[in-house]
Write a protein that holds these residues in place. Structure first.
Motif, PDB file in Angstrom:
ATOM      1  N   LYS A 270      -0.539  -1.913  33.941  1.00  0.00           N
ATOM      2  CA  LYS A 270      -1.213  -0.867  33.161  1.00  0.00           C
ATOM      3  C   LYS A 270      -0.885  -0.933  31.675  1.00  0.00           C
ATOM      4  N   ALA A 271       0.076  -1.748  31.284  1.00  0.00           N
ATOM      5  CA  ALA A 271       0.499  -1.819  29.885  1.00  0.00           C
ATOM      6  C   ALA A 271      -0.535  -2.575  29.044  1.00  0.00           C
ATOM      7  N   THR A 272      -0.750  -2.091  27.832  1.00  0.00           N
ATOM      8  CA  THR A 272      -1.693  -2.740  26.919  1.00  0.00           C
ATOM      9  C   THR A 272      -1.033  -3.170  25.613  1.00  0.00           C
ATOM     10  N   GLN A 273       0.128  -2.612  25.315  1.00  0.00           N
ATOM     11  CA  GLN A 273       0.823  -3.021  24.092  1.00  0.00           C
ATOM     12  C   GLN A 273       2.321  -2.851  24.240  1.00  0.00           C
ATOM     13  N   GLY A 274       3.038  -3.566  23.385  1.00  0.00           N
ATOM     14  CA  GLY A 274       4.485  -3.526  23.398  1.00  0.00           C
ATOM     15  C   GLY A 274       5.041  -4.878  23.004  1.00  0.00           C
ATOM     16  N   GLU A 275       6.335  -5.031  23.166  1.00  0.00           N
ATOM     17  CA  GLU A 275       7.009  -6.294  22.891  1.00  0.00           C
ATOM     18  C   GLU A 275       8.194  -6.403  23.832  1.00  0.00           C
ATOM     19  N   LEU A 276       8.214  -7.480  24.601  1.00  0.00           N
ATOM     20  CA  LEU A 276       9.256  -7.674  25.608  1.00  0.00           C
ATOM     21  C   LEU A 276       9.882  -9.049  25.499  1.00  0.00           C
ATOM     22  N   GLU A 277      11.161  -9.112  25.823  1.00  0.00           N
ATOM     23  CA  GLU A 277      11.856 -10.368  26.045  1.00  0.00           C
ATOM     24  C   GLU A 277      12.398 -10.315  27.463  1.00  0.00           C
TER      25      GLU A 277
ATOM     26  N   TYR B 230      24.906 -20.847  44.096  1.00  0.00           N
ATOM     27  CA  TYR B 230      24.246 -19.676  43.514  1.00  0.00           C
ATOM     28  C   TYR B 230      24.515 -18.458  44.390  1.00  0.00           C
ATOM     29  N   THR B 231      24.550 -17.290  43.776  1.00  0.00           N
ATOM     30  CA  THR B 231      24.694 -16.050  44.534  1.00  0.00           C
ATOM     31  C   THR B 231      23.730 -14.970  44.059  1.00  0.00           C
ATOM     32  N   MET B 232      23.263 -15.055  42.818  1.00  0.00           N
ATOM     33  CA  MET B 232      22.415 -13.991  42.265  1.00  0.00           C
ATOM     34  C   MET B 232      21.330 -14.558  41.369  1.00  0.00           C
ATOM     35  N   ILE B 233      20.242 -13.801  41.278  1.00  0.00           N
ATOM     36  CA  ILE B 233      19.235 -14.000  40.245  1.00  0.00           C
ATOM     37  C   ILE B 233      19.365 -12.809  39.309  1.00  0.00           C
ATOM     38  N   ASN B 234      19.473 -13.077  38.025  1.00  0.00           N
ATOM     39  CA  ASN B 234      19.528 -12.017  37.021  1.00  0.00           C
ATOM     40  C   ASN B 234      18.212 -12.005  36.259  1.00  0.00           C
ATOM     41  N   ILE B 235      17.626 -10.828  36.138  1.00  0.00           N
ATOM     42  CA  ILE B 235      16.413 -10.650  35.343  1.00  0.00           C
ATOM     43  C   ILE B 235      16.748  -9.626  34.266  1.00  0.00           C
ATOM     44  N   LYS B 236      16.794 -10.088  33.016  1.00  0.00           N
ATOM     45  CA  LYS B 236      17.116  -9.216  31.886  1.00  0.00           C
ATOM     46  C   LYS B 236      15.830  -8.907  31.141  1.00  0.00           C
ATOM     47  N   VAL B 237      15.589  -7.610  30.902  1.00  0.00           N
ATOM     48  CA  VAL B 237      14.379  -7.183  30.217  1.00  0.00           C
ATOM     49  C   VAL B 237      14.776  -6.295  29.045  1.00  0.00           C
ATOM     50  N   LYS B 238      14.298  -6.664  27.838  1.00  0.00           N
ATOM     51  CA  LYS B 238      14.544  -5.870  26.639  1.00  0.00           C
ATOM     52  C   LYS B 238      13.236  -5.667  25.903  1.00  0.00           C
ATOM     53  N   GLY B 239      13.082  -4.495  25.304  1.00  0.00           N
ATOM     54  CA  GLY B 239      11.902  -4.211  24.500  1.00  0.00           C
ATOM     55  C   GLY B 239      11.279  -2.894  24.900  1.00  0.00           C
ATOM     56  N   TYR B 240       9.967  -2.790  24.659  1.00  0.00           N
ATOM     57  CA  TYR B 240       9.261  -1.559  24.997  1.00  0.00           C
ATOM     58  C   TYR B 240       7.831  -1.889  25.413  1.00  0.00           C
ATOM     59  N   VAL B 241       7.270  -1.025  26.242  1.00  0.00           N
ATOM     60  CA  VAL B 241       5.866  -1.111  26.642  1.00  0.00           C
ATOM     61  C   VAL B 241       5.308   0.299  26.714  1.00  0.00           C
ATOM     62  N   ASN B 242       3.994   0.412  26.537  1.00  0.00           N
ATOM     63  CA  ASN B 242       3.383   1.737  26.529  1.00  0.00           C
ATOM     64  C   ASN B 242       3.055   2.260  27.925  1.00  0.00           C
ATOM     65  N   ASP B 243       3.147   1.409  28.948  1.00  0.00           N
ATOM     66  CA  ASP B 243       2.889   1.849  30.322  1.00  0.00           C
ATOM     67  C   ASP B 243       3.601   0.889  31.278  1.00  0.00           C
ATOM     68  N   THR B 244       3.267   0.927  32.542  1.00  0.00           N
ATOM     69  CA  THR B 244       3.985   0.188  33.574  1.00  0.00           C
ATOM     70  C   THR B 244       3.633  -1.301  33.583  1.00  0.00           C
ATOM     71  N   ILE B 245       4.673  -2.140  33.741  1.00  0.00           N
ATOM     72  CA  ILE B 245       4.512  -3.573  33.973  1.00  0.00           C
ATOM     73  C   ILE B 245       5.099  -3.897  35.340  1.00  0.00           C
ATOM     74  N   LYS B 246       4.737  -5.065  35.865  1.00  0.00           N
ATOM     75  CA  LYS B 246       5.298  -5.522  37.140  1.00  0.00           C
ATOM     76  C   LYS B 246       5.866  -6.920  36.966  1.00  0.00           C
ATOM     77  N   ILE B 247       6.969  -7.176  37.628  1.00  0.00           N
ATOM     78  CA  ILE B 247       7.481  -8.524  37.794  1.00  0.00           C
ATOM     79  C   ILE B 247       7.405  -8.803  39.289  1.00  0.00           C
ATOM     80  N   ILE B 248       6.518  -9.708  39.647  1.00  0.00           N
ATOM     81  CA  ILE B 248       6.239 -10.004  41.052  1.00  0.00           C
ATOM     82  C   ILE B 248       7.111 -11.182  41.474  1.00  0.00           C
ATOM     83  N   GLN B 249       7.850 -11.001  42.568  1.00  0.00           N
ATOM     84  CA  GLN B 249       8.789 -12.021  43.035  1.00  0.00           C
ATOM     85  C   GLN B 249       8.223 -12.911  44.112  1.00  0.00           C
ATOM     86  N   GLY B 250       7.193 -12.497  44.772  1.00  0.00           N
ATOM     87  CA  GLY B 250       6.626 -13.280  45.863  1.00  0.00           C
ATOM     88  C   GLY B 250       6.104 -12.364  46.939  1.00  0.00           C
TER      89      GLY B 250
END
Length: 115
Positions: A103-110, A49-69
């Protein structure tokens, strides 16, 4: 000839087992922004392995977080999203990711996580 058939059978079984049991990828489809979701990726033992890929598609009405550790930075995203984040990774064990609606309350993400 019989040994060759047995070898071929075992080889095909191993290939199918390896290809069909994806523990180094995960997908989330998020429409409920009231709770966090956790994903744990397990690396294969003898796979480079050499990389982790995180692909995010969609929309949100405010900020989201992806916590890695605790030792790594959080990924903050908002608005219309079609992005790929790449992080160095060299197979040093399982990796846990937490989707936090923050802070996001609505949207749709993949979201797709891939070692």
């Amino acid at each position: 000839m019989k040994n060759f058939k047995l070898f071929l059978y075992v080889l095909i079984s191993i290939i199918l087992f390896t290809c069909c049991s994806k523990k180094d990828t995960a997908k989330l489809k998020i429409t409920d922004f009231s709770k966090t979701q956790t994903v744990v990726l397990q690396p294969y033992k003898f796979f480079p392995y050499t990389m982790i890929n995180i692909k995010v598609k969609g929309y949100v009405n405010d900020t989201i977080k992806i916590i890695q550790g605790p030792d790594l930075y959080d990924i903050n995203l908002s608005g219309d999203l079609d992005t790929i984040r790449k992080i160095e990774y060299y197979g040093e064990g399982p990796r846990t990711f937490i989707f936090d609606p923050y802070k996001a309350t609505q949207g749709e993400l993949e979201i797709e996580f891939q070692l």
